[in-house]
Design a protein around this motif. Structure first.
Motif, PDB file in Angstrom:
ATOM      1  N   ASP A 257      94.628  55.061  82.289  1.00  0.00           N
ATOM      2  CA  ASP A 257      94.414  56.510  82.340  1.00  0.00           C
ATOM      3  C   ASP A 257      93.453  56.872  83.469  1.00  0.00           C
ATOM      4  O   ASP A 257      93.672  57.845  84.207  1.00  0.00           O
ATOM      5  N   SER A 258      92.372  56.102  83.625  1.00  0.00           N
ATOM      6  CA  SER A 258      91.406  56.375  84.678  1.00  0.00           C
ATOM      7  C   SER A 258      92.025  56.153  86.050  1.00  0.00           C
ATOM      8  O   SER A 258      91.822  56.938  86.973  1.00  0.00           O
ATOM      9  N   ALA A 259      92.797  55.066  86.194  1.00  0.00           N
ATOM     10  CA  ALA A 259      93.446  54.791  87.477  1.00  0.00           C
ATOM     11  C   ALA A 259      94.418  55.910  87.834  1.00  0.00           C
ATOM     12  O   ALA A 259      94.540  56.294  89.000  1.00  0.00           O
ATOM     13  N   LYS A 260      95.100  56.453  86.822  1.00  0.00           N
ATOM     14  CA  LYS A 260      96.034  57.553  87.070  1.00  0.00           C
ATOM     15  C   LYS A 260      95.302  58.790  87.576  1.00  0.00           C
ATOM     16  O   LYS A 260      95.776  59.476  88.496  1.00  0.00           O
ATOM     17  N   THR A 261      94.134  59.062  87.010  1.00  0.00           N
ATOM     18  CA  THR A 261      93.370  60.237  87.434  1.00  0.00           C
ATOM     19  C   THR A 261      92.826  60.048  88.841  1.00  0.00           C
ATOM     20  O   THR A 261      92.826  60.981  89.656  1.00  0.00           O
ATOM     21  N   ILE A 262      92.327  58.833  89.143  1.00  0.00           N
ATOM     22  CA  ILE A 262      91.843  58.533  90.493  1.00  0.00           C
ATOM     23  C   ILE A 262      92.968  58.727  91.506  1.00  0.00           C
ATOM     24  O   ILE A 262      92.781  59.366  92.555  1.00  0.00           O
ATOM     25  N   PHE A 263      94.134  58.189  91.178  1.00  0.00           N
ATOM     26  CA  PHE A 263      95.280  58.338  92.079  1.00  0.00           C
ATOM     27  C   PHE A 263      95.646  59.811  92.253  1.00  0.00           C
ATOM     28  O   PHE A 263      95.954  60.257  93.372  1.00  0.00           O
ATOM     29  N   SER A 264      95.590  60.581  91.168  1.00  0.00           N
ATOM     30  CA  SER A 264      95.929  62.011  91.238  1.00  0.00           C
ATOM     31  C   SER A 264      94.954  62.759  92.141  1.00  0.00           C
ATOM     32  O   SER A 264      95.369  63.572  92.974  1.00  0.00           O
ATOM     33  N   LEU A 265      93.655  62.487  91.980  1.00  0.00           N
ATOM     34  CA  LEU A 265      92.655  63.183  92.787  1.00  0.00           C
ATOM     35  C   LEU A 265      92.799  62.842  94.269  1.00  0.00           C
ATOM     36  O   LEU A 265      92.759  63.727  95.134  1.00  0.00           O
ATOM     37  N   LEU A 266      92.954  61.553  94.572  1.00  0.00           N
ATOM     38  CA  LEU A 266      93.089  61.149  95.972  1.00  0.00           C
ATOM     39  C   LEU A 266      94.372  61.697  96.591  1.00  0.00           C
ATOM     40  O   LEU A 266      94.391  62.098  97.762  1.00  0.00           O
ATOM     41  N   THR A 267      95.444  61.740  95.802  1.00  0.00           N
ATOM     42  CA  THR A 267      96.703  62.316  96.298  1.00  0.00           C
ATOM     43  C   THR A 267      96.533  63.800  96.586  1.00  0.00           C
ATOM     44  O   THR A 267      97.010  64.300  97.620  1.00  0.00           O
ATOM     45  N   LEU A 268      95.853  64.507  95.683  1.00  0.00           N
ATOM     46  CA  LEU A 268      95.614  65.937  95.901  1.00  0.00           C
ATOM     47  C   LEU A 268      94.793  66.172  97.158  1.00  0.00           C
ATOM     48  O   LEU A 268      95.100  67.069  97.956  1.00  0.00           O
ATOM     49  N   VAL A 269      93.750  65.365  97.357  1.00  0.00           N
ATOM     50  CA  VAL A 269      92.917  65.520  98.553  1.00  0.00           C
ATOM     51  C   VAL A 269      93.749  65.307  99.807  1.00  0.00           C
ATOM     52  O   VAL A 269      93.654  66.073 100.783  1.00  0.00           O
ATOM     53  N   LEU A 270      94.597  64.274  99.809  1.00  0.00           N
ATOM     54  CA  LEU A 270      95.449  63.994 100.967  1.00  0.00           C
ATOM     55  C   LEU A 270      96.406  65.153 101.230  1.00  0.00           C
ATOM     56  O   LEU A 270      96.576  65.592 102.373  1.00  0.00           O
ATOM     57  N   VAL A 271      97.028  65.660 100.169  1.00  0.00           N
ATOM     58  CA  VAL A 271      97.958  66.793 100.316  1.00  0.00           C
ATOM     59  C   VAL A 271      97.221  68.022 100.832  1.00  0.00           C
ATOM     60  O   VAL A 271      97.699  68.727 101.733  1.00  0.00           O
ATOM     61  N   PHE A 272      96.038  68.297 100.257  1.00  0.00           N
ATOM     62  CA  PHE A 272      95.251  69.461 100.694  1.00  0.00           C
ATOM     63  C   PHE A 272      94.910  69.364 102.181  1.00  0.00           C
ATOM     64  O   PHE A 272      95.026  70.346 102.918  1.00  0.00           O
ATOM     65  N   ILE A 273      94.474  68.174 102.620  1.00  0.00           N
ATOM     66  CA  ILE A 273      94.091  68.001 104.020  1.00  0.00           C
ATOM     67  C   ILE A 273      95.288  68.223 104.940  1.00  0.00           C
ATOM     68  O   ILE A 273      95.201  68.941 105.953  1.00  0.00           O
ATOM     69  N   LEU A 274      96.435  67.619 104.593  1.00  0.00           N
ATOM     70  CA  LEU A 274      97.626  67.772 105.429  1.00  0.00           C
ATOM     71  C   LEU A 274      98.068  69.228 105.520  1.00  0.00           C
ATOM     72  O   LEU A 274      98.446  69.718 106.592  1.00  0.00           O
ATOM     73  N   LEU A 275      98.019  69.937 104.398  1.00  0.00           N
ATOM     74  CA  LEU A 275      98.417  71.343 104.406  1.00  0.00           C
ATOM     75  C   LEU A 275      97.436  72.189 105.210  1.00  0.00           C
ATOM     76  O   LEU A 275      97.844  73.116 105.920  1.00  0.00           O
ATOM     77  N   ARG A 276      96.156  71.894 105.096  1.00  0.00           N
ATOM     78  CA  ARG A 276      95.164  72.678 105.840  1.00  0.00           C
ATOM     79  C   ARG A 276      95.268  72.433 107.346  1.00  0.00           C
ATOM     80  O   ARG A 276      94.992  73.332 108.147  1.00  0.00           O
ATOM     81  N   LEU A 277      95.658  71.231 107.731  1.00  0.00           N
ATOM     82  CA  LEU A 277      95.761  70.929 109.162  1.00  0.00           C
ATOM     83  C   LEU A 277      96.911  71.671 109.828  1.00  0.00           C
ATOM     84  O   LEU A 277      96.985  71.729 111.057  1.00  0.00           O
ATOM     85  N   VAL A 278      97.810  72.251 109.027  1.00  0.00           N
ATOM     86  CA  VAL A 278      98.861  73.108 109.588  1.00  0.00           C
ATOM     87  C   VAL A 278      98.233  74.254 110.377  1.00  0.00           C
ATOM     88  O   VAL A 278      98.774  74.701 111.389  1.00  0.00           O
ATOM     89  N   PHE A 279      97.094  74.735 109.923  1.00  0.00           N
ATOM     90  CA  PHE A 279      96.364  75.817 110.594  1.00  0.00           C
ATOM     91  C   PHE A 279      96.073  75.457 112.051  1.00  0.00           C
ATOM     92  O   PHE A 279      96.235  76.284 112.958  1.00  0.00           O
TER      93      PHE A 279
END
Length: 586
Positions: free
Chosen positions: A97-119
């Motif tokens: 469960d903890s590994a799943k949450t860590i993976f979710s948070l890191l994936t979200l950060v990566l997605v957020f960064i990629l989307l923001r760099l569109v700017f």
């Protein structure tokens, strides 16, 4: 493009380094009292603070301005990221469960960064007039090392400018590109800063992740702050939840910590507040508001239910009256646009969830509402600041930027409260209802909202520089004399609840002439009637030798200038961008 990716990996390396330093400092205090997920989110929330300290040391020690780490940044970033992931997976509490949450948070950060760099893909220069001033200060730091004044302008928000100067030096990068990319990287990482507090208060990882997604895409704030060039405010806002998390940890564990560790924690909190204030001076006011709201909420939590209800109504009524008053004020009305107009459905969802938050976390909800009420109230409290005149405790753009924070927090608390009710319903309905359905529904709503309402590109409202402007600036650098004095377009500034003129702001790309090509500029109102002889005489008396008409924004009216070729001679014309020489002054 290669240069941009080098800067991106360089900043990513520093984020990983800052995360490691922040989480290591806290791990030395709390050991196994916090989970891997909590250390990860805390470190990502506070990465700016240790990197800001490093940049202050860099400036204080007078390290050479030609220092370059750009060749090491990409391999160092990969190593740091792998070490962070390796350390997280080795933690004893890292179950499935903890590994799943860590993976979710890191994936979200990566997605957020990629989307923001569109700017960055469409941004020619940082937006709005504030960016030109930030550029000038950073450039001044790199050239002379001065940090307290820039000409006759009082210095402000030194933390942001020193940090950006350090990055530009370390990466051997252009200041403009560093400003643009750093702003978007901060936007990409900052949503995760809410996870720790929501998780600590509710025990729900799902509620923490909802708060992260809400803060990322619930409203177009705080992302729109980069369109205003509010980079210092954005960086302080990104670090604010980390300071609040440190304070919360101290309150919850003060008696359990040994005296030595307690003083270490006090020191970390003090340094964090200092850096936060250096990033943006008004962060201290925001901290004071939140602290006062929390103290009052803790006090009212010990009172009887009828008195607590009366106090809740006593906060709710002024809040509603403030919102009604703001809607009738043209200057303040834009403050509500992200939340009551374009983001009305997300705000309505948060208010609906807040009902469930009130049931389980009434004290925290009261503190959030009281904070919002006091933040809005700061718009009407006048203060006199030397060098700036009469202002208010907080201005409209800053309050507009920060309101997403309590709303996203309330959304996370509301989901945690709904989860508890949902679990009872699931039992009563033979297990048909599961939390995963609830998460899926809310995430689907966020995704639909983001795809239909969100714009990741620079806003046309605030872009002042076009490609023709850059060509015109290059031409002026090569062909205008060093002693040229160029008239540039400015507009009246008005973001406070007052009829008093607050100053003038750049109207078009002319605001970048002094920072980029070191030519003197003279501000002139964009609506100046250049066809009138009195205005032309004023130009001659002020020794304005040239006029610049920008491609975008609010430039001078070229038609009025062209009507009098005996006064204004066209030297350069690139579509709408033009350079005129003022002639015949005798």
């Amino acid at each position: 493009m290669t240069d941009q990716w080098r800067i991106i990996f360089g900043i990513l390396s520093l984020i990983a380094l800052g995360q490691g330093l922040a989480s290591t400092a806290l791990r030395s205090l709390y050991r196994d009292k916090l989970t891997s997920v909590e250390y990860l989110s805390l470190g990502l929330a506070g990465w700016i603070l240790p990197i800001a300290l490093i940049s202050l040391l860099w400036l204080a020690l007078g390290l050479p301005s030609n220092m370059t780490l750009n060749r090491l940044m990409i391999p160092a970033g990969i190593v740091l990221l792998l070490l962070m992931l390796f350390r997280l997976t080795l933690r004893a509490d890292s179950g499935p469960d903890s590994a799943k949450t860590i993976f979710s948070l890191l994936t979200l950060v990566l997605v957020f960064i990629l989307l923001r760099l569109v700017f960055v893909s469409r941004a020619i220069m940082p937006s709005y007039f504030d960016s030109a001033q930030h550029y000038s200060i950073i450039k001044d730091i790199l050239q002379s090392g001065r940090v307290w004044s820039l000409g006759s302008t009082p210095y402000y928000h030194s933390g942001y400018h020193i940090l950006t100067a350090f990055l530009a030096t370390a990466l051997n990068a252009d200041i403009v590109k560093t400003m643009l990319i750093l702003g978007q990287m901060v936007l990409g990482v900052m949503p995760v800063s809410l996870f720790f507090l929501v998780k600590q208060m509710t025990g729900s990882k799902g509620a923490g992740i909802l708060a992260v997604i809400l803060s990322a895409f619930g409203w177009y704030m705080p992302a729109h702050a980069v369109d205003w060039g509010k980079y210092p405010a954005l960086m302080s806002l990104a670090a604010l939840p980390f300071v609040l998390s440190l304070a919360y940890l101290l309150v919850q564990n003060r008696s359990a910590l040994p005296p030595q560790k307690r003083w270490i924690h006090y020191t970390i909190v003090g340094l964090s507040i200092l850096i936060l204030t250096l990033l943006h001076s008004r962060s201290l006011i925001i901290l004071a508001v939140i602290f006062l709201a929390w103290v009052i909420a803790a006090w009212q939590g010990r009172l009887s239910l009828p008195i607590r209800t009366l106090l809740f109504v006593a906060v709710l009524i002024p809040l509603v009256l403030q919102l009604l008053f703001i809607q009738k004020q043209a200057v303040l009305l834009p403050l509500l646009d992200p939340y009551l107009h374009k983001g009305i459905w997300i705000t309505a969802l948060v208010l609906l969830l807040s009902i469930f938050a009130m049931r389980e976390y009434p004290q925290v909800v009261f503190a959030c509402l009281l904070s919002v009420c006091m933040l809005l109230g700061c718009l009407f409290v006048p203060i006199q600041i030397p060098g700036y005149g009469m202002l208010t405790l907080l201005d409209r753009p800053l309050v507009e930027m920060i309101l997403y924070l309590p709303l996203a927090f309330l959304g996370g608390l509301g989901l945690a409260g709904l989860e508890k009710l949902w679990s009872h319903l699931s039992l009563s309905l033979w297990g048909f209802l599961r939390r995963e359905y609830l998460y899926g529904l809310l995430i689907a709503l966020m995704v639909i909202h983001a795809f239909t309402k969100y714009d990741f590109y620079p806003s046309d409202c605030c872009v002042l520089v076009g490609n023709n402007d850059l060509a015109a600036l290059d031409w002026m650098k090569d062909y205008l004399p060093r002693d040229a004095q160029i008239g540039i377009s400015v507009t009246e500034l008005n973001v406070l609840q007052s009829d008093v003129l607050e100053g003038y702001t750049g109207g078009d790309a002319g605001i970048w002439i002094t920072p980029l090509i070191d030519r003197a500029t003279i501000p002139l109102l964009y609506s100046s009637e250049f066809g009138q002889e009195g205005v032309r005489d004023m130009l001659c008396q002020s020794r304005v030798s040239h006029l610049y008409v920008g491609e975008r924004g609010q430039p001078f009216d070229s038609a009025r200038l062209q009507e009098h070729p005996e006064w204004y001679k066209v030297l350069l014309s690139r579509e709408k961008a033009r350079v005129y020489e003022v002639i015949g002054c005798g």
